[in-house]
Enzyme design. Sequence first.
Site, mmCIF file in Angstrom:
data_model
loop_
_atom_site.group_PDB
_atom_site.id
_atom_site.type_symbol
_atom_site.label_atom_id
_atom_site.label_comp_id
_atom_site.label_asym_id
_atom_site.label_seq_id
_atom_site.Cartn_x
_atom_site.Cartn_y
_atom_site.Cartn_z
ATOM 1 C CB ILE A 204 -41.964 -65.326 14.844
ATOM 2 C CG1 ILE A 204 -42.623 -65.533 13.642
ATOM 3 C CG2 ILE A 204 -41.329 -63.917 14.819
ATOM 4 C CD1 ILE A 204 -43.705 -64.962 13.315
ATOM 5 N N PRO A 205 -38.417 -66.600 16.155
ATOM 6 C CG PRO A 205 -36.351 -67.468 15.784
ATOM 7 C CD PRO A 205 -37.842 -67.504 15.237
ATOM 8 C CG HIS A 206 -39.543 -63.278 20.171
ATOM 9 N ND1 HIS A 206 -40.410 -64.133 19.514
ATOM 10 C CD2 HIS A 206 -40.123 -62.990 21.362
ATOM 11 C CE1 HIS A 206 -41.326 -64.553 20.413
ATOM 12 N NE2 HIS A 206 -41.250 -63.588 21.421
ATOM 13 C CB ALA A 207 -34.594 -62.815 23.582
#
Length: 148
Positions: A62-65
């Site tokens: 669950i990639p995010h920034a």
Amino acid sequence: MRFLEKGLVKVGAKAADAEDAIKQAGVLLADAKTVEDVYIDAMVQSFQENGPYFVLAPHIAIPHARPEDGVKEASVSLLQLKEPITFGHSSNDPVQLIFGLGASSSEEHIDLLKKLTQLLNKEENVNQLRTAASYHDIKTIIEMEENK
């Protein structure tokens, strides 16, 4: 909030490596106009700096920034890979389901994660998402879970 809508899901994708998969999941968000293009770079940079901390379970990333990196609207995309790839996580590699997450506040972040957790908490749902052949299959899995 936009959660795994038709334009936010790509089934049977191919990725060269983890960064490519993160970019593709981010492009789904950007194409849906829920994040700015710079958010994609921020997601990749977060991976480069912090490693695969967002590979939260077997097969799932669950990639995010951060919200200030260009989130316009809370949203979740899904890149389902035809062939799983390695992110460098000691126990949850290889990854086949990449959920790009964009939230503009902590509250939205928690709401999106709750919704994702409800869906991914059941191994049966994860297996069905991994083998889904179309967006229709994915939508059916989501609707069945929401109606329980």
